[in-house]
Scaffold this active site. Structure first.
Site, PDB file in Angstrom:
ATOM      1  N   SER A 122      -3.394 -17.577  -6.330  1.00  0.00           N
ATOM      2  CA  SER A 122      -2.563 -17.009  -7.689  1.00  0.00           C
ATOM      3  C   SER A 122      -2.248 -15.814  -7.642  1.00  0.00           C
ATOM      4  CB  SER A 122      -3.901 -17.010  -8.992  1.00  0.00           C
ATOM      5  OG  SER A 122      -3.630 -16.043  -9.684  1.00  0.00           O
ATOM      6  N   TYR A 155     -12.094 -14.599 -12.348  1.00  0.00           N
ATOM      7  CA  TYR A 155     -10.882 -15.751 -11.980  1.00  0.00           C
ATOM      8  C   TYR A 155     -10.148 -14.989 -10.784  1.00  0.00           C
ATOM      9  CZ  TYR A 155      -6.631 -18.537 -12.051  1.00  0.00           C
ATOM     10  OH  TYR A 155      -5.700 -19.045 -11.796  1.00  0.00           O
TER      11      TYR A 155
HETATM   12  N1  LIG Z   1      -1.100 -22.448 -14.584  1.00  0.00           N
HETATM   13  C1  LIG Z   1      -0.871 -21.048 -14.136  1.00  0.00           C
HETATM   14  O1  LIG Z   1      -0.313 -20.259 -14.678  1.00  0.00           O
HETATM   15  C2  LIG Z   1      -1.499 -20.906 -12.892  1.00  0.00           C
HETATM   16  C3  LIG Z   1      -1.451 -19.631 -12.321  1.00  0.00           C
HETATM   17  C4  LIG Z   1      -2.008 -19.413 -10.811  1.00  0.00           C
HETATM   18  C5  LIG Z   1      -2.820 -20.220 -10.457  1.00  0.00           C
HETATM   19  N2  LIG Z   1      -3.185 -21.513 -10.995  1.00  0.00           N
HETATM   20  C6  LIG Z   1      -4.025 -22.505 -10.514  1.00  0.00           C
HETATM   21  O2  LIG Z   1      -3.326 -23.668 -10.274  1.00  0.00           O
HETATM   22  C7  LIG Z   1      -4.416 -24.761 -10.405  1.00  0.00           C
HETATM   23  C8  LIG Z   1      -4.192 -25.854 -11.408  1.00  0.00           C
HETATM   24  O3  LIG Z   1      -4.347 -25.208 -12.557  1.00  0.00           O
HETATM   25  P1  LIG Z   1      -3.312 -25.725 -13.783  1.00  0.00           P
HETATM   26  O4  LIG Z   1      -2.635 -24.473 -14.137  1.00  0.00           O
HETATM   27  O5  LIG Z   1      -2.689 -27.074 -13.457  1.00  0.00           O
HETATM   28  O6  LIG Z   1      -4.225 -26.088 -14.911  1.00  0.00           O
HETATM   29  P2  LIG Z   1      -5.176 -27.302 -15.636  1.00  0.00           P
HETATM   30  O7  LIG Z   1      -5.898 -26.627 -16.734  1.00  0.00           O
HETATM   31  O8  LIG Z   1      -3.738 -28.047 -16.346  1.00  0.00           O
HETATM   32  O9  LIG Z   1      -5.407 -28.168 -14.308  1.00  0.00           O
HETATM   33  C9  LIG Z   1      -6.414 -27.899 -13.919  1.00  0.00           C
HETATM   34  C10 LIG Z   1      -7.307 -29.128 -13.494  1.00  0.00           C
HETATM   35  O10 LIG Z   1      -8.484 -29.028 -13.017  1.00  0.00           O
HETATM   36  C11 LIG Z   1      -9.500 -29.886 -13.237  1.00  0.00           C
HETATM   37  N3  LIG Z   1     -10.819 -29.274 -13.063  1.00  0.00           N
HETATM   38  C12 LIG Z   1     -11.280 -28.151 -13.527  1.00  0.00           C
HETATM   39  N4  LIG Z   1     -12.680 -27.872 -13.277  1.00  0.00           N
HETATM   40  C13 LIG Z   1     -12.865 -29.070 -12.261  1.00  0.00           C
HETATM   41  C14 LIG Z   1     -13.944 -29.325 -11.530  1.00  0.00           C
HETATM   42  N5  LIG Z   1     -15.040 -28.880 -11.502  1.00  0.00           N
HETATM   43  N6  LIG Z   1     -13.772 -30.446 -10.693  1.00  0.00           N
HETATM   44  C15 LIG Z   1     -12.875 -31.322 -10.579  1.00  0.00           C
HETATM   45  N7  LIG Z   1     -11.654 -30.717 -11.503  1.00  0.00           N
HETATM   46  C16 LIG Z   1     -11.681 -29.812 -12.147  1.00  0.00           C
HETATM   47  C17 LIG Z   1      -9.270 -29.892 -14.767  1.00  0.00           C
HETATM   48  O11 LIG Z   1      -9.947 -31.070 -15.191  1.00  0.00           O
HETATM   49  C18 LIG Z   1      -7.787 -29.886 -14.995  1.00  0.00           C
HETATM   50  O12 LIG Z   1      -7.226 -31.239 -14.752  1.00  0.00           O
HETATM   51  C19 LIG Z   1      -5.694 -24.111 -10.660  1.00  0.00           C
HETATM   52  O13 LIG Z   1      -6.390 -23.555  -9.356  1.00  0.00           O
HETATM   53  C20 LIG Z   1      -5.353 -22.517 -11.395  1.00  0.00           C
HETATM   54  O14 LIG Z   1      -6.297 -21.784 -11.151  1.00  0.00           O
HETATM   55  C21 LIG Z   1      -2.458 -22.024 -12.288  1.00  0.00           C
END
Ligand SMILES: NC(=O)c1ccc[n+]([C@@H]2O[C@H](COP(=O)([O-])OP(=O)(O)OC[C@H]3O[C@@H](n4cnc5c(N)ncnc54)[C@H](O)[C@@H]3O)[C@@H](O)[C@H]2O)c1
Length: 257
Positions: free
Chosen positions: A146, A159
């Site tokens: 991230s 986080y």
């Molecule tokens: N969206 C953003 O702005 C952003 C920015 C930087 C990093 N990220 C990272 O991207 C990745 C995806 O996130 P996203 O933005 O698509 O969010 P999201 O919430 O849409 O998707 C995250 C998914 O992870 C699953 N999850 C959570 N805990 C879990 C567990 N213990 N076991 C299995 N699955 C689990 C959730 O059920 C969900 O489907 C994450 O690692 C997040 O930290 C997102």
């Protein structure tokens, strides 16, 4: 003509029920991969599996697997399920993750441990179980860091710590396994439209001045789409990324340019 870089390859995508993971599973399938799409959330995962199967290239196939990546047994079972079904593993995309925002002096230990347990330990457990198979296939791992891995974000210390550690973990693995032919990279998204950003709630009592700190997170060019992260994950996992390892690609629309 669409790219089909994953014909006859087997890929595992975690976090596939939503956002970036859903788009990544769909992207791999659209490029001909056999995809084990995994998530802790069963209902939404079914929708992802259907959508990705509908858009799969010939030979592409998507199979859903419900598991908690932070559970040692379930993480190993996820890898086993792909091996049992298809007999090999070529790439692991560790996308699953969670965010909680809280003032650090009010962050309870349970919240801290949960975030580290899912984002960091979960990624470790998946990599540990996958590596023997990836050494066989000369495959690759793509982790999810991230912009908070590298730049201060308010109210997200747990986080950001988990994501900073993902960067260090990615570098370590890249060096440790380069002679085995396994590449290990990560993406570092900024703000992307997804479940995490839809649900994010900053502390209710933040002041107007504190509110300006949120600009550190928001891209001047707006939120990214999950597909814009998925395309980079696919490139890193594909033969197009064959000389890239230990790299963390920031994808934030210029926020930290
Ligand atoms: N969206 C953003 O702005 C952003 C920015 C930087 C990093 N990220 C990272 O991207 C990745 C995806 O996130 P996203 O933005 O698509 O969010 P999201 O919430 O849409 O998707 C995250 C998914 O992870 C699953 N999850 C959570 N805990 C879990 C567990 N213990 N076991 C299995 N699955 C689990 C959730 O059920 C969900 O489907 C994450 O690692 C997040 O930290 C997102």
């Amino acid at each position: 003509m669409p790219l089909e870089r994953f014909t006859d390859q087997v890929v595992i995508v975690t976090g596939a029920a939503s956002g970036i993971g859903r788009a990544t599973a769909a992207r791999f399938a659209a490029e001909g991969a056999k995809v084990l799409a995994s998530d802790i959330t069963a209902g939404a995962l079914e929708i992802s599996v259907k959508e990705a199967n509908d858009g799969a290239a010939p030979g592409g196939e998507v199979f859903g697997f419900v598991a908690d990546i932070s559970n040692e047994v379930q993480a190993a079972a996820t890898i086993d399920a792909a091996i049992e079904r298809w007999g090999r593993l070529d790439a692991l995309a560790n996308i699953a993750g969670m965010l909680r925002t809280v003032r650090t002096h009010e962050c309870d230990l349970e919240t801290w441990n949960k975030i580290i347990g899912v984002n960091l330990t979960g990624t470790f457990l998946m990599c540990r179980a996958a590596l023997p198979h990836l050494m066989e296939s000369k495959g690759s791992i793509v982790n999810t860091a991230s912009t908070s891995s590298f730049f201060g974000h308010p109210w997200m210390a747990a986080y950001a710590s988990s994501k900073g550690a993902i960067a260090a973990f990615t570098h370590s693995l890249a060096v440790e396994y380069c002679l085995d032919g396994v590449r290990v990279n990560a993406v570092a998204p900024g703000s992307v439209t997804s479940g995490i950003t839809n649900d994010v709630q900053f502390p209710a009592d933040i002041t107007r001045e504190e509110g300006k700190l949120v600009r550190r997170i928001m891209s001047p060019t707006g939120f990214g789409a999950p597909e814009e992260i998925a395309s980079v994950v696919a490139m890193l996992a594909s033969a197009d990324g064959r000389h890239i390892t230990g790299e963390i690609i920031r994808i934030d629309g210029g926020t930290h340019a």
